[in-house]
Design a protein around this motif. Sequence first.
Motif, PDB file in Angstrom:
ATOM      1  N   ALA A 228      -8.042 -11.388  -9.404  1.00  0.00           N
ATOM      2  CA  ALA A 228      -6.796 -11.372 -10.176  1.00  0.00           C
ATOM      3  C   ALA A 228      -6.539  -9.985 -10.754  1.00  0.00           C
ATOM      4  O   ALA A 228      -5.399  -9.496 -10.755  1.00  0.00           O
ATOM      5  N   ALA A 229      -7.603  -9.333 -11.237  1.00  0.00           N
ATOM      6  CA  ALA A 229      -7.450  -7.967 -11.758  1.00  0.00           C
ATOM      7  C   ALA A 229      -6.982  -7.023 -10.658  1.00  0.00           C
ATOM      8  O   ALA A 229      -6.142  -6.143 -10.886  1.00  0.00           O
ATOM      9  N   LYS A 230      -7.500  -7.194  -9.449  1.00  0.00           N
ATOM     10  CA  LYS A 230      -7.100  -6.357  -8.320  1.00  0.00           C
ATOM     11  C   LYS A 230      -5.624  -6.558  -8.001  1.00  0.00           C
ATOM     12  O   LYS A 230      -4.881  -5.578  -7.783  1.00  0.00           O
ATOM     13  N   ASP A 231      -5.163  -7.806  -7.965  1.00  0.00           N
ATOM     14  CA  ASP A 231      -3.764  -8.063  -7.636  1.00  0.00           C
ATOM     15  C   ASP A 231      -2.832  -7.534  -8.721  1.00  0.00           C
ATOM     16  O   ASP A 231      -1.741  -7.037  -8.424  1.00  0.00           O
ATOM     17  N   CYS A 232      -3.244  -7.638  -9.990  1.00  0.00           N
ATOM     18  CA  CYS A 232      -2.447  -7.039 -11.073  1.00  0.00           C
ATOM     19  C   CYS A 232      -2.337  -5.531 -10.880  1.00  0.00           C
ATOM     20  O   CYS A 232      -1.263  -4.944 -11.052  1.00  0.00           O
ATOM     21  N   TRP A 233      -3.452  -4.902 -10.514  1.00  0.00           N
ATOM     22  CA  TRP A 233      -3.450  -3.456 -10.314  1.00  0.00           C
ATOM     23  C   TRP A 233      -2.561  -3.072  -9.142  1.00  0.00           C
ATOM     24  O   TRP A 233      -1.841  -2.064  -9.205  1.00  0.00           O
TER      25      TRP A 233
END
Length: 402
Positions: A228-233
Motif C-alpha cells: 500500500a505504501a508503494k502504491d501511494c508513492w
Amino acid sequence: MKNAFTPAKILLPKNNPETWAVIACDQFSSEREYWDRVSETVGDRPSTLHMVVPEAYLGSLSMEEASLSRNEKMAQYLKEEVFCTYENALIYVEREITGGKIRRGVIGKLDLEAYDYLPDTNPPARASEKTVVDRLPPRIKVRSGACLEMPHILVLIDDEKRGAIEPLTEKKECFEKVYDFDLMEDGGHIRGWRVSDTEALRVTEAMDALGQREVQFVIGDGNHSLAAAKDCWREIKKTLTPAEAQTHPARFALVEICNVYDDGIEFEPIHRIVFNCDPEAVLADLHSCAGDEKGRELETIANGKRGSIKIVNNSLGGLIGAVQKVLDRWEQEKGVTVDYIHDEKALEELSEQENSLAIFLPAMDKSDLFSTVEKDGVFPKKSFSIGHARDKRYYLECRKIK
C-alpha cells in the motif's frame, strides 16, 4: 542497491510507552475481546491504538469515519508535542518473545524505489508472499490520508555471517537507551537504543554489501502494508519533479530489519484442513503432484485415518504451491471449505470431524526463504508465520510521511 536502507527521522512517545504501544491491527482479528481489553487499558491516554483501526472492529465501524478520526488524532499528537524527535537515527531493538528468546532488529527507513510486489519485476526488496490486490484499497486509503506512519513491517536480510546487526549487541551499552518496558497483553519486553553515527554508517554499509546477491531484502511480515505504501508513492511521485522525488518522505517506509538467521526469528508452518469433502477424492487429486524419491512426505489425516502423500518440488514454496493449487480448485469447483491452522494439536482435533482431510506442512528452513523468492518469485498465501501472534510487532516508532 546502495542506500536502500538508511537512518530516519524517528518519533517516539515522551511518556507512558506501556499504553502507547499496541500490537499490529491485523492480529486477533477474530478476538474482539482482546481489543476491548486493550481499549480499556489505554483509555484516553496518547496511544497508537487511537491511530489505527483494529481489524476486529471493521464489521462495526465505517472505515471512512474511523480513518478520519485516526488522522485527526495523528495531527493532534503532533500539535501537542507528544513525541521526542530523533534526527537521522537508527534504533537497535531487542524484543523478548515467546520462550524467552530475544529477537534483534534495526529500525530505519526503506527506499520504496528499491521495492515492488508486482510480478515480472526484479527489485532488490521483494515480497515473500503473493500480494492480494483486493486487500490494498482500504490500506491505501488509510495511508494516503495519514500524516504519520507506524511500522509493523519486518524485513529480513540473509546474513549468515551475522555482520550487520549482531555486532550492535556488544556495543549497545555505549548507545543512548530510548525505551525499556513491558508490552501489554503478554507481548514480552522490548528495549531500544539509538545507534551511534559511526555504527549507523557501518550497519548501512553492511546492508549495501548484501546487495551483491539478486535479492537483498525479503518482506517477512506486513507485505500488504508495504505494498500500500508503494502504491501511494507511485501516485505521489507523478506530481513531483525529479529533484522533489529524491527526498519526499512518502518515498520511504519505516521498517524493522532482522537477520533471517537471528535466533529469535522462527518460521512456523501453517497447515491445511479441508472440510465437507471426500477425503479420498482430494488425496487422489493430490497424488497428481506425487512423485519419485526426491519428493517430500506430507503427513495427512483423512476421516481420522493417518497417512502420507509425497509431493515433488525443488523448493518449499513450490511444494506448498502445488498443494494449494489443488485445494483452491476444490474450493472453487466443489464448494469445500479450506482453513489454515498454525497449531498441530488444533489440526489433529479438527481432523476428527467427518469428511475432513488434514494436511501437515513442513516447517521452513531459514535457507529456504531467499532461495524460494529467487527461484519462484513469492511463496503462496499462508505459507508460514514468523513466530506466535503475541510476538508480532507492536506499533511504537513513528515517522512523518507528509
